[in-house]
Design a protein around this motif. Structure first.
Motif, PDB file in Angstrom:
ATOM      1  N   GLU A   1       1.005  -1.475   0.056  1.00 28.51           N
ATOM      2  CA  GLU A   1       0.439  -0.417  -0.265  1.00 28.51           C
ATOM      3  C   GLU A   1       0.851   1.162  -0.181  1.00 28.51           C
TER       4      GLU A   1
ATOM      5  N   ASP B   1     -14.333  15.629   0.868  1.00 29.07           N
ATOM      6  CA  ASP B   1     -14.093  14.738   1.492  1.00 29.07           C
ATOM      7  C   ASP B   1     -13.307  15.009   3.137  1.00 29.07           C
TER       8      ASP B   1
ATOM      9  N   GLU C   1      -3.641  11.028   8.662  1.00 24.15           N
ATOM     10  CA  GLU C   1      -4.448  10.534   9.846  1.00 24.15           C
ATOM     11  C   GLU C   1      -6.244  11.210   8.904  1.00 24.15           C
TER      12      GLU C   1
ATOM     13  N   LYS D   1      -6.475   8.813   5.732  1.00 25.64           N
ATOM     14  CA  LYS D   1      -7.171   7.531   6.309  1.00 25.64           C
ATOM     15  C   LYS D   1      -8.322   7.450   6.504  1.00 25.64           C
ATOM     16  N   ARG D   2      -9.251   8.082   7.375  1.00 21.48           N
ATOM     17  CA  ARG D   2     -10.504   8.624   8.154  1.00 21.48           C
ATOM     18  C   ARG D   2     -11.231   8.154   6.965  1.00 21.48           C
TER      19      ARG D   2
ATOM     20  N   LYS E   1     -10.744   7.003   4.023  1.00 20.30           N
ATOM     21  CA  LYS E   1     -10.596   5.940   3.157  1.00 20.30           C
ATOM     22  C   LYS E   1     -11.795   4.996   4.137  1.00 20.30           C
ATOM     23  N   ARG E   2     -12.373   5.449   5.187  1.00 18.93           N
ATOM     24  CA  ARG E   2     -12.920   4.493   5.161  1.00 18.93           C
ATOM     25  C   ARG E   2     -14.420   5.048   5.042  1.00 18.93           C
ATOM     26  N   GLY E   3     -14.492   6.195   4.501  1.00 19.12           N
ATOM     27  CA  GLY E   3     -16.173   6.368   4.604  1.00 19.12           C
ATOM     28  C   GLY E   3     -16.330   7.754   5.010  1.00 19.12           C
ATOM     29  N   GLU E   4     -15.514   8.311   6.053  1.00 14.54           N
ATOM     30  CA  GLU E   4     -15.715   9.379   7.013  1.00 14.54           C
ATOM     31  C   GLU E   4     -16.031  10.721   5.509  1.00 14.54           C
TER      32      GLU E   4
END
Ligand code: SAH
Ligand code: SF4
Ligand code: F3S
Length: 466
Positions: free
Chosen positions: A17, A122, A135, A138-139, A141-144
């Protein structure tokens, strides 16, 4: 074994990744502080495998680093977001994901509204939280949909990577270095105290180490940045109190660092040691951006500037006594609420008295949440436009006069980048003018003696003095 290889062997999927190249496109609006921050964000993202791109269409992440200073600046962001929404849709149709982030002062001031008005966004991240960017992504990417606009309690500069050698080399021989951020002055027209928070000074050791890194990467000229850069304060090696003057002395000891500048200054924070630095440090360039905003004491009072025109003029006399070849730059606002024809005439006459080498001038823009927005007597748009035109004509005349007066002088020129013609370079004069001269590209970074031979619309011409 380095820490990195340890991680690689322990978690191969993570290695894959982080090895994937992602592209980030950063668009910077507003002041030099945003330019500096954009580079720091790019550097922070490099750790996650992001490389910068100039082509928006290629980007996996588009970051707008925005400015809230005038209405027009803020409006630009929403129209850019409209275009980005289309691009995001188009890319999604091709099976490619694109994240959109809004950083900077609009993010701080209108974060919730951005998320509401622009569903394609986003991430919204304010200037105090850039160290949390990796960080936050990353959030995402998790859909937030992420909103990071609190005034961070941790020191972002402790966490943001300083520029490395390779990136510094690629960025050129002049660099910005933020030493102070935020503002406690609360001029009644201005959003900065709300968007950048209260005044914070970076510690001496952090600044010196970053300056040294820049110099190691080939930088010859550093401009120290702050919303009120001369409000910077810190502690010396024995705990003694330092102001910007002492900091400049310390930085001038760095070998290879040929030139120092600082911007933007507030007239109330020009102390004796800073003025003395203009006399004592040959590295400190004889050019000072010292905004007054208006030449009318009545308006200055309404603006909460807490200085008078007489104090400003006396201050300039003191700095010029320390450094006679000092040239001045400034900022002006026309059409502040209640500004009469007489007040405006006072501004013109102050400009005549001071004589600027260069200056910025703006029509007053009502900013929601600032005390100025609630004042009666807002000046009609056509009156503002007329005053701005007259002020700019005078400032331009002074700028040309200053340039003309340089013709025939022999000066030091820092060779900065290729010119438009082959065999030509563009250099920077001590007074921040662009100067065209015949020189080889291998000389970029050198300081040479040149004689100014003529002036162009936005630059000077020179020949090498042997
Ligand atoms: N900290 C600096 C400058 C901050 S903003 C200082 O104190 O001088 C840069 C410039 O934008 C200001 O100097 C001012 O001239 C202008 N500006 C700020 N708010 C404005 C507003 N509401 N309308 C028009 N110009 C504004
Ligand atoms: Fe804004 Fe005034 Fe602070 Fe400058 S000093 S940033 S103009 S509030
Ligand atoms: Fe704009 Fe914020 Fe700079 S409002 S001028 S980007 S401090």
């Amino acid at each position: 074994m380095t820490q990195e290889t340890a991680v690689l062997s322990a978690k191969p999927e993570m290695a894959l990744e982080s090895a994937a190249v992602r592209k980030v496109f950063v668009k910077t609006y507003g002041c030099q502080m945003n330019v500096y921050d954009s580079d720091r964000m790019t550097d922070a993202l490099a750790k996650d495998g992001y490389v910068a791109t100039d082509v928006m269409e290629d980007a996996d992440l588009v970051l707008l680093n925005t400015c809230h200073i005038r209405e027009k600046a803020a409006e630009k962001v929403y129209s850019a977001l409209g275009r980005l929404r289309e691009l995001k849709k188009k890319k999604a149709g091709e099976g490619r994901e694109m994240m959109i982030g809004v950083a900077g002062c609009v993010a701080q001031a209108e974060g919730d509204e951005i998320l509401r008005r622009a569903p394609a966004v986003d991430l919204v991240i304010g200037p105090q939280t850039y160290h949390r960017l990796p960080e936050a992504l990353k959030r995402v990417k998790r859909g937030e949909r992420v909103l990071e606009t609190d005034y961070a309690i941790e020191d972002k500069f402790e966490h943001l990577p300083a520029p490395d050698k390779a990136k510094t080399r690629a960025r050129g021989v002049t660099a910005f270095l933020t030493v102070q951020e935020g503002c406690d002055k609360f001029c009644t027209f201005c959003v900065v105290p709300y968007t950048r928070g209260s005044e914070v000074s970076r510690p001496v050791a952090q600044i010196v180490s970053e300056a040294q890194k820049l110099v190691d990467g080939g930088v010859r000229e550093i401009t120290l940045l702050g919303q009120n850069v001369n409000a910077w304060h810190g502690s010396g090696p024995n705990g003694e109190k330092w102001g910007l003057g002492e900091l400049l002395h310390r930085l001038s000891e760095i070998e290879g660092l040929a030139r120092l500048r600082y911007t933007t200054s507030h007239p109330r924070d020009m102390d004796d040691s800073l003025i003395a630095a203009h006399r004592d440090l040959p590295q400190l360039m004889p050019y000072l951006h010292l905004p007054i905003q208006s030449g009318s004491n009545r308006i200055l009072k309404a603006m909460n500037r807490r200085h008078t025109t007489a104090e400003y003029i006396a201050l300039i006399a003191r700095i010029k006594a320390a450094r006679p070849d000092l040239a001045l730059s400034g900022d002006f606002i026309v059409g502040f609420p209640g500004e009469t024809d007489e007040d405006f005439a006072d501004t013109l006459s102050l400009v005549e008295t001071v004589g600027y080498a260069q200056a910025f001038s703006f029509k007053y823009s009502t900013r929601p949440g600032t005390p100025g927005a609630d004042l009666e007597d807002q000046v009609p748009e056509d009156v503002k436009a007329n005053r701005l035109e007259r002020l700019q004509a005078l400032l331009l005349k002074q700028q040309h006069a200053f340039a003309e007066q340089c013709v025939g002088k022999t000066i030091d020129l820092l060779l900065e980048k290729p010119g438009r013609m082959p065999g030509q370079l563009i250099g920077r004069s001590p007074w921040l003018q662009s100067v065209n001269v015949d020189a080889k590209s291998s000389q970029i970074g050198d300081i040479i003696r040149v004689r100014i031979t003529g002036t162009g619309p936005n630059s000077l011409f020179a020949e090498v003095v042997s």
